[in-house]
Design a protein around this motif. Structure first.
Motif, short mmCIF file in Angstrom:
data_model
loop_
_atom_site.label_atom_id
_atom_site.label_comp_id
_atom_site.label_asym_id
_atom_site.label_seq_id
_atom_site.Cartn_x
_atom_site.Cartn_y
_atom_site.Cartn_z
N ALA A 107 1.84 1.96 -3.62
CA ALA A 107 0.70 2.35 -4.27
C ALA A 107 0.56 4.01 -4.05
CB ALA A 107 -0.59 1.82 -3.96
N SER B 125 8.06 9.99 8.48
CA SER B 125 9.30 9.30 8.38
C SER B 125 10.44 10.34 8.64
CB SER B 125 9.16 8.84 7.07
OG SER B 125 9.52 10.02 5.95
N ARG B 126 11.47 9.60 8.68
CA ARG B 126 12.76 10.46 8.78
C ARG B 126 13.00 11.36 7.59
NH1 ARG B 126 15.04 5.02 7.93
NH2 ARG B 126 16.20 5.06 5.90
N PHE B 127 12.48 10.92 6.53
CA PHE B 127 12.63 11.83 5.14
C PHE B 127 12.26 13.26 5.52
CE2 PHE B 127 11.56 13.48 1.21
CZ PHE B 127 12.63 13.26 0.28
N GLU B 128 11.30 13.48 6.16
CA GLU B 128 10.65 14.68 6.10
C GLU B 128 11.49 15.57 6.76
OE1 GLU B 128 6.94 15.67 8.59
OE2 GLU B 128 6.25 15.69 6.54
N SER C 266 0.90 7.20 -6.62
CA SER C 266 0.08 8.14 -6.65
C SER C 266 0.74 9.54 -6.16
CB SER C 266 -1.18 7.89 -5.53
OG SER C 266 -1.85 6.64 -5.66
N ASP D 90 10.25 5.45 1.88
CA ASP D 90 11.30 5.47 3.02
C ASP D 90 10.63 4.52 4.06
OD1 ASP D 90 13.73 6.31 3.85
OD2 ASP D 90 12.36 7.23 5.59
N THR E 227 0.83 -1.12 0.04
CA THR E 227 0.00 -0.11 -0.04
C THR E 227 0.82 1.31 -0.02
OG1 THR E 227 -0.42 0.14 2.54
CG2 THR E 227 -1.72 -1.36 1.14
N ARG F 278 -4.37 1.70 4.42
CA ARG F 278 -4.03 1.02 3.35
C ARG F 278 -4.99 0.86 2.24
NH1 ARG F 278 -1.93 -4.36 6.61
NH2 ARG F 278 -0.44 -3.48 7.88
N GLN G 79 -6.68 4.76 -4.27
CA GLN G 79 -6.49 5.73 -4.92
C GLN G 79 -5.36 5.45 -6.15
OE1 GLN G 79 -3.66 8.33 -2.86
NE2 GLN G 79 -4.81 10.14 -3.12
N HIS G 80 -4.45 4.53 -5.99
CA HIS G 80 -3.69 3.92 -7.03
C HIS G 80 -4.58 3.44 -8.19
CE1 HIS G 80 -0.29 2.68 -9.23
NE2 HIS G 80 -0.36 1.80 -9.29
N VAL H 163 2.13 8.18 10.56
CA VAL H 163 3.49 8.40 11.11
C VAL H 163 4.35 9.42 10.27
CG1 VAL H 163 4.06 6.14 12.16
CG2 VAL H 163 4.33 6.53 9.83
N ARG I 153 -2.97 10.69 8.57
CA ARG I 153 -1.15 10.14 8.25
C ARG I 153 -0.82 9.70 9.84
NH1 ARG I 153 1.16 10.75 3.72
NH2 ARG I 153 3.38 9.95 3.75
N ARG J 184 -7.37 11.37 -0.65
CA ARG J 184 -6.32 12.14 -0.56
C ARG J 184 -6.56 12.98 0.81
NH1 ARG J 184 -5.45 15.44 -5.01
NH2 ARG J 184 -4.60 13.57 -6.18
N ARG K 287 -4.90 3.91 -0.06
CA ARG K 287 -3.74 3.98 -0.91
C ARG K 287 -4.11 3.31 -2.18
NH1 ARG K 287 -0.20 2.34 4.14
NH2 ARG K 287 0.00 4.43 5.29
N LEU K 288 -4.56 1.91 -1.94
CA LEU K 288 -4.61 1.09 -3.09
C LEU K 288 -5.74 1.42 -3.77
CD1 LEU K 288 -4.55 -2.18 -0.83
CD2 LEU K 288 -2.87 -1.50 -2.53
#
Lengths: 234, 676
Positions: free
Chosen positions: A17, B669-672, A21, A36, A14, B633, B639-640, B667, B665, B658, B636-637
């Motif tokens: 996916a 992530s460390r990326f942010e 998107s 990530d 997911t 979950r 939407q895709h 969590v 949302r 969306r 997301r699926l």
């Protein structure tokens, strides 16, 4: 597969996916965040997984890292100057990491996603290496030839109906300057894949076409044909 | 067997909540410890739902402290069987069940906690010893014990007897248990009514609780049953154990599996009623079953038939015979199943693959079968059933030429002549347009009357008998032709005698079949509901296999119980795969037809949307964490799945999803914190 690993793989599915998107919306950061999270999730479960589960997790991790490489590459190609180089470099790093895992998967999980794209990424990062006169060309050539052998073997085995295998073969042959690239494209067409496969192939070939000699007629012809197949031109 | 023992009496209290102190609606009855922790009493003490039970034990005698212990209901009789069984949470000794007996008349004795002997101030009760004479009360309805007492009862007799219900009725001469007191006579003040033990023993679930088999222990974790055939011992169970042990560290499907498989000898499975009950329980609950079909012995085939109705898998048939040998034949019913040879060196790998792939299919494919019948017995009743059923009898029989000639010339007319001109229908006679196998199982399930001829002990017939026993509440009428001369083809197994005792087939002489078959056919009678039942001569109570199957069937595996969102997602993933971008091969036949392919994609999108909407509905009902996670979950699926659609409806839904994903949302992530 254990329930816990099944749950992890479902969450990863997911997240991928969601990343796609986000990518379609041009939300590069959002896409990378999702991937990530997926990568961290898989890595967090790899150590304790049973061998068969670990194999599945490694395959997913390789795929997720390849997706990271793809996002960086698309983002980099839309950027300019040092940011472009930085993002393309990150792309190659991600594909390389994915390749380390991918290369050790059993035949049942045969893929060439990272194998091919790490070479494409190098070519985009350093287009001169595609020039036979360039001192780095030989090194790239050897790797392209090795990759072609791997993909050809996979096609004669479990990937005979996998559209991505023919996309990769077509790409490799083009980079090698082999006219048989058109044969690979015809084989791909016989599988009648969904249009997103052509779109993806186009997104790989177009930047190469832009980076190399304008007189590479076969490449130009194939780009044009793939664009038509993707429904982007008449 | 033990005899009448007043210290095994129990005072049973049924109230709304045992912990809440005195309950004005409390009901009291007398119970009797059949074993150290099983108390038999009257069912009518439990008049309300949600009742909790406590039992006071007399075991330590009059001088011992009164002991109250909580008890759980483990069995309750049907509508006209006024009895129930409680299991106390403590055991009070190594008591064994008394001898259960039926007498036409005699003398009886008991004791019970009648209100007549209750202290009017404290309500505490002593036991009231009773005795007298008894007789079976026949006539309309089921038989009852008519109990005369030797006591004079006051005019307030209805109150006097209260609390006596459930008291055990013992035969004074033999010491056997004859029944329990269930009621007071409406007009005779010193007469009581009892439930004969025969009514209890007719219920197979009662029997299996009171007289449990020790044949095997059914494990609580995932396990593998190995059904071994009669004859030379083999190391099949050890071989199966090797395969499990060898893959437990490798394959997660095996890591949860009990390392040691549980062996069940077919010969023993049919050696008693109790063993058969346990065998059916094992067939219903085993996650894997490896059945030795060497020689296609009747009990093995019978059990495969039962298993084929109870579970979709994983069931693997194995043999020690050479599968490549000339003349190796597999019976019709299991012809499409894969048989592995455990005499071959590849067996280890073959069995692992069969077990692993079988489990995978069971989990992913609701249509998966490794034995026939599972789906066939679950198809709806044919529209013509009401008309056809009353005019015919399904006949499951061998197809040897000699037998078929005999059937055509003799049996057919006997059946027809003594079942009110019902038409006997064999598999060959079925006119359904369905595939032969499917039509057969459909008929086995729905035919009210089924006759099974065991003559020649054919594997097919025993497989079909197993199917019938497991899927119909109406036992078949079993018959078997006496062998006139010793035939080399006749089987000679110990299990054959056990099968005869268990199921009681009517034996008929080839030259004089009338004398045995006519009474047997005429004993088919209508029960109270008008259904056709056959009075079996075997030890097994009527419809026992079906009752055990009904109770032990693992209904959780029924696909129809899946949540709508899971089912819709599974449908979508079966069409386009779990991750279509990664594996874009077209898996659906004729998906190269562009119009069809386009319709498939549209159908998949709609299924995803429906799944999303259902989860939204659950979420709106009360957003617990699990549903939120699932919705994230799914979002997301979905939407895709609709990401490239330009349909305004899809565009709108995408925006809606969306918004939801952003708002929930989970969590960061460390990326942010560290963008490139």
């Amino acid at each position: 597969m254990s329930d816990a690993i099944g749950d992890v793989l479902d969450e990863v599915l997911t997240l991928k996916a969601s990343a796609k998107s986000a990518r379609l919306d041009g939300d590069w950061q959002g896409a990378l965040e999702d991937l990530d999270t997926a990568v961290s999730l898989i890595q967090g479960h790899l150590a304790d997984a049973a061998p068969l589960d670990a194999e599945k997790l490694r395959a997913e991790l390789a795929d997720a890292l390849g997706s990271v490489g793809g996002i960086y590459r698309r983002w980099g190609l839309l950027s300019g100057g040092s940011k472009r180089k930085d993002l393309l470099s990150r792309s190659v790093t991600a594909y390389d990491a994915g390749y380390q895992l991918e290369a050790n998967l059993h035949m049942g999980g045969a893929v060439s996603y990272n194998l091919v794209n790490r070479l494409v990424g190098r070519a985009l990062l350093d287009p001169d290496s595609l020039n036979p006169e360039d001192p780095r060309h030989e090194e790239l050539l050897v790797e392209l030839q090795q990759a072609e052998r791997v993909v050809t073997d996979q096609i004669s085995g479990p990937r005979q109906r996998d559209p991505w295998a023919f996309c990769d073969l077509c790409t490799l042959k083009l980079l090698l300057g082999d006219d048989e690239a058109i044969t690979a494209l015809h084989a791909l067409k016989r599988l009648r894949p969904p249009s997103f496969v052509y779109s993806s192939l186009l997104s790989t070939l177009e930047p190469i076409a832009s980076a190399v000699d304008d007189h590479h007629l076969l490449l130009a012809r194939i780009v044009s044909e793939v664009a038509a197949l993707a429904g982007l031109t008449d | 067997m033990s005899k009448w023992d007043r210290f095994r009496l129990a005072l049973v209290s049924a109230r709304q909540s045992a912990a809440s102190g005195r309950d004005p609606t409390e009901e009291v009855s007398t119970g009797f410890f059949l074993t150290g922790n099983l108390v038999l009493t009257a069912r009518h003490v439990r008049t309300r739902p949600g009742v909790e039970f406590e039992v006071r034990v007399e075991a330590e005698g009059p001088k011992g402290a009164q002991r109250w212990v909580t008890a759980d209901l483990v069995w309750a009789g049907g509508s006209d069987v006024d009895a129930l069984l409680l299991r106390t949470r403590l055991s009070f000794g190594e008591w064994i069940p008394p001898d259960f007996a039926t007498v036409e008349m005699g003398n009886w004795e008991t004791a019970g906690f009648a209100s007549a002997v209750a202290d009017p101030k404290t309500g505490q009760r002593k036991t009231l010893p009773l005795n007298g004479s008894l007789a079976i009360s026949a006539g309309q309805g089921e038989p009852e014990l008519s109990l005369q007492t030797n006591v004079n009862v006051s005019s307030n007799w209805e109150e006097t007897w209260k609390g006596l219900s459930g008291s055990p009725v013992f035969d004074t001469s033999s010491g056997s248990l004859l029944g329990i007191v269930t009621d007071a006579h409406r007009t005779l003040t010193n007469a009581l009514i009892g439930l004969p033990v025969s009514r209890l023993l007719e219920d197979i679930n009662f029997r299996s609780i009171v007289f449990p088999s020790t044949l095997l222990d059914i494990p609580s974790q995932a396990w593998c049953l190995v059904l071994t055939s009669e004859g030379e011992p083999t190391d099949l169970t050890a071989q199966v154990g090797n395969v499990i042990a060898g893959h437990q560290d490798q394959d997660p499907r095996f890591s949860a599996l009990l390392t040691t498989p549980v062996e069940l000898e077919a010969r023993l499975a049919v050696s008693s009623v109790e063993n058969w009950v346990l065998a059916v329980q094992a067939l219903a609950t085993a996650d894997y079953m490896v059945a030795d079909v060497t020689g296609f012995q009747p009990t093995v085939m019978l059990m495969l038939g039962v298993r084929s109705v109870l579970r979709r898998g994983v069931t693997i048939s194995v043999t020690n015979e050479n599968l490549q040998a000339d003349g190796y034949e597999i019976p019709f019913n299991v012809q499409e199943t894969r048989v592995l040879s455990f005499a071959e060196e590849t067996f280890y790998d073959d069995l692992y693959r069969a077990m692993s792939e079988g489990r995978s299919y069971v989990e992913q494919d609701p249509e998966y079968l490794d034995l026939p019948a599972f789906h066939g017995v679950r198809v709806p009743r044919p529209e013509t059933w009401a008309e056809d059923d009353q005019r015919r009898v399904l006949v499951l029989c061998p197809f040897k030429e000699e037998y078929q000639t005999y059937y055509r010339l003799k049996l057919r007319s006997i059946i027809r002549g003594h079942t009110h001109d019902s038409v006997p229908v064999r598999m060959l006679d079925l006119k359904s347009p369905r595939l032969v196998g499917q039509a057969l199982y459909e008929q086995i399930r729905w035919s009210s009357r089924c006759l099974v001829d065991w003559t020649h002990w054919r594997p097919n017939v025993f497989f079909e008998l197993g199917v019938r026993l497991a899927c119909s509440e109406f036992d078949p009428l079993c018959i078997i032709r006496q062998a006139e001369e010793t035939s080399v083809e006749e089987l000679h197994y110990e299990q054959q005698q056990s099968l005869r005792q268990l199921f009681g087939p009517t034996e008929y002489a080839p030259s004089q079949p009338y004398s045995a078959l006519v009474p047997a056919l005429q004993s088919w009678r209508s029960d109270k509901s008008g259904d056709q039942r056959f009075e079996s001569q075997g030890q097994l109570p009527a419809a026992a296999t079906f009752a055990v199957a009904t109770k032990n069937f693992d209904w959780r595996q029924e696909a129809v119980l899946g949540r709508p969102d899971s089912q819709l997602r599974a449908f979508a993933e079966r069409i386009l795969g779990k991750d279509q971008e990664r594996r874009p091969e077209k898996m659906i036949l004729y998906a190269y037809n562009e119009a069809f392919d386009s319709a498939l994609h549209a159908a998949v999108q709609e299924k995803w949307i429906a799944a999303w909407l259902y989860l939204q509905h659950l979420w709106a009902e009360g957003a617990d964490e699990d549903v939120t996670t699932e919705l994230l979950r799914m979002g997301r699926l979905v939407q895709h799945a609709i990401s490239e659609s330009r349909d305004p409806r899809h565009v709108h839904l995408r925006q809606e999803i969306r918004t939801f994903l952003r708002a929930n949302r989970p969590v960061r992530s460390r990326f942010e914190e560290n963008p490139p």
